[in-house]
Design an enzyme around this catalytic site. Structure first.
Site, PDB file in Angstrom:
ATOM      1  N   CYS A  69      28.432  41.540  49.289  1.00 20.50           N
ATOM      2  CA  CYS A  69      29.170  42.547  49.738  1.00 20.50           C
ATOM      3  C   CYS A  69      29.288  44.097  50.035  1.00 20.50           C
ATOM      4  O   CYS A  69      28.752  44.467  48.705  1.00 20.50           O
ATOM      5  CB  CYS A  69      30.568  42.185  49.348  1.00 20.50           C
ATOM      6  SG  CYS A  69      31.559  43.438  50.358  1.00 20.50           S
ATOM      7  N   CYS A  75      30.925  46.118  48.914  1.00 17.83           N
ATOM      8  CA  CYS A  75      31.492  47.042  47.624  1.00 17.83           C
ATOM      9  C   CYS A  75      30.661  47.206  46.524  1.00 17.83           C
ATOM     10  O   CYS A  75      30.975  47.752  45.663  1.00 17.83           O
ATOM     11  CB  CYS A  75      31.680  45.352  46.695  1.00 17.83           C
ATOM     12  SG  CYS A  75      32.519  44.106  48.265  1.00 17.83           S
ATOM     13  N   ASP A  76      29.811  46.819  47.306  1.00 13.81           N
ATOM     14  CA  ASP A  76      28.540  46.891  46.361  1.00 13.81           C
ATOM     15  C   ASP A  76      27.171  48.560  46.520  1.00 13.81           C
ATOM     16  O   ASP A  76      26.374  48.817  45.906  1.00 13.81           O
ATOM     17  CB  ASP A  76      27.609  46.340  45.348  1.00 13.81           C
ATOM     18  CG  ASP A  76      28.396  45.325  45.255  1.00 13.81           C
ATOM     19  OD1 ASP A  76      28.959  45.787  44.133  1.00 13.81           O
ATOM     20  OD2 ASP A  76      27.961  43.513  44.778  1.00 13.81           O
TER      21      ASP A  76
END
Ligand code: NAP
Length: 314
Positions: A132, A135-136
């Site tokens: 993701c 997300c990261d």
């Protein structure tokens, strides 16, 4: 018989549990094969509102669970094998355990990112390997990353990652991309994106931390290692709906179809929230939002349609 059962304990299921427990509806929650869901495989979560300094994914899920338990939610460690949704009360078969009867069901079983199954991938998940970019991606500021896949997800993740990384290399196993032409064009025009086509990933290379991806060149048969600080696997997701045996309407991939603006499925009394019904946003906060909606939808449904007089058992 139960009033309401929640299947799955990601942000959607746990938010539904918090709302239903606070409404004194004593929800029973089946934890599933990965208690806490996908966030338990990530490290720091910086985009969930309310945590100015970020919070670790597993800690966030633990807090949500404790919040639900505080109001009386009951968690059962188990995995739902099948359900019978043909008549109410519905039946929920938990593997190796009893069959529960329930007046309503909230499905929050999530989706699973598809993985390559190559050496090093699972070992470094959340620590150099991710699924993701939203997300990261932030953790790869000034670094080199690889995105694996040739579909729209891979193009989108690669474009997003160019906000942070100095170089984003798309690695795809064929010469042709599956992505829509508009998404391909956007990626091709992005100067930070480089391409390794017709290259099949064979191993995540690490030396304490991830340093690259070994690939097999499908033209020459040679293997080489592409240097990288991080690897994003973007080869699609699979919604966890097989246990429903097609009783609930889904799209062709398996995502549950809900009535727009609600969490209602085609079966009255069965609701769906979180990634299992969301192929687009797939964020913890959107999952939590739809979990709240499912709790309120289930509560309203039971106010009108309860078989049993639950006021006597409170
Ligand atoms: P997808 O379209 O199924 O593409 C998956 C890609 O991963 C394909 O290129 C596939 O290669 C590759 N792949 C699959 N298994 C692999 C393996 N074991 N090893 C190496 N490569 C592998 O999945 P997606 O990109 O997640 O998209 C899913 C759906 O969501 C699509 O309908 C897409 O249009 C939609 N979507 C839309 C947007 C948007 O419009 N903004 C964004 C994301 C997703 P092959 O091509 O060789 O099979």
């Amino acid at each position: 018989m139960q009033q309401v059962m929640i299947l799955g304990t990601g942000p959607a299921g746990l938010t539904a549990a918090i709302y239903l427990a606070r409404a004194n509806m004593k929800p029973i929650i089946i934890e599933g094969s990965q208690p806490g869901g996908q966030l338990t495989t990530t490290t720091e979560v910086e985009n969930f509102p309310g945590f100015a300094d970020g919070i670790m994914g597993p800690e966030l899920m633990d807090q949500m669970r404790k919040q639900a338990e505080r109001f009386g939610a009951v968690f059962i460690s188990g995995w739902v094998e099948s359900v019978d949704l043909s008549t109410r009360p519905f039946k929920v078969h938990v593997k190796g355990m009893e069959t529960y009867e329930t007046e309503s069901v909230i499905i929050s079983t999530g989706a699973t990112a598809k993985l390559l199954g190559i050496p090093g991938e699972r070992e470094h998940m959340g620590r150099g390997v991710g699924t993701c970019a939203t997300c990261d991606g932030f953790f790869y500021r000034g670094k080199k990353v690889i995105v694996i896949g040739g579909g729209d997800s891979a193009m989108e993740e690669a474009n997003f990652l160019t906000r942070f990384a100095t170089e984003v290399r798309i690695v795809h196993r064929r010469n042709e991309l599956r992505a829509s032409s508009i998404m391909q064009d956007r990626a091709r025009q992005n100067k930070k994106i480089t391409w390794s086509l017709n290259q099949t990933p064979v191993e995540v290379v690490a030396d304490g931390k991830v340093t690259g991806l070994k690939v097999h060149d499908n033209d020459t048969g040679e293997e080489q290692t592409l240097e990288s600080d991080g690897i994003f696997v973007a080869i699609g997701h699979l919604p966890n709906t097989a246990f429903l045996s097609k009783q609930v309407h889904t799209d062709e991939i398996g995502y549950i179809i809900v009535k727009p603006g609600t969490t209602e499925t085609n079966i009255p009394g069965v609701f769906a929230c979180g990634d299992v019904q969301d192929p687009i946003y797939r964020q913890a906060v959107t999952a939590a939002g739809t979990g709240c909606m499912a709790a309120l939808d289930a509560e309203r449904f039971l106010q009108k349609n309860a078989i049993h007089d639950w006021s006597q058992s409170l």
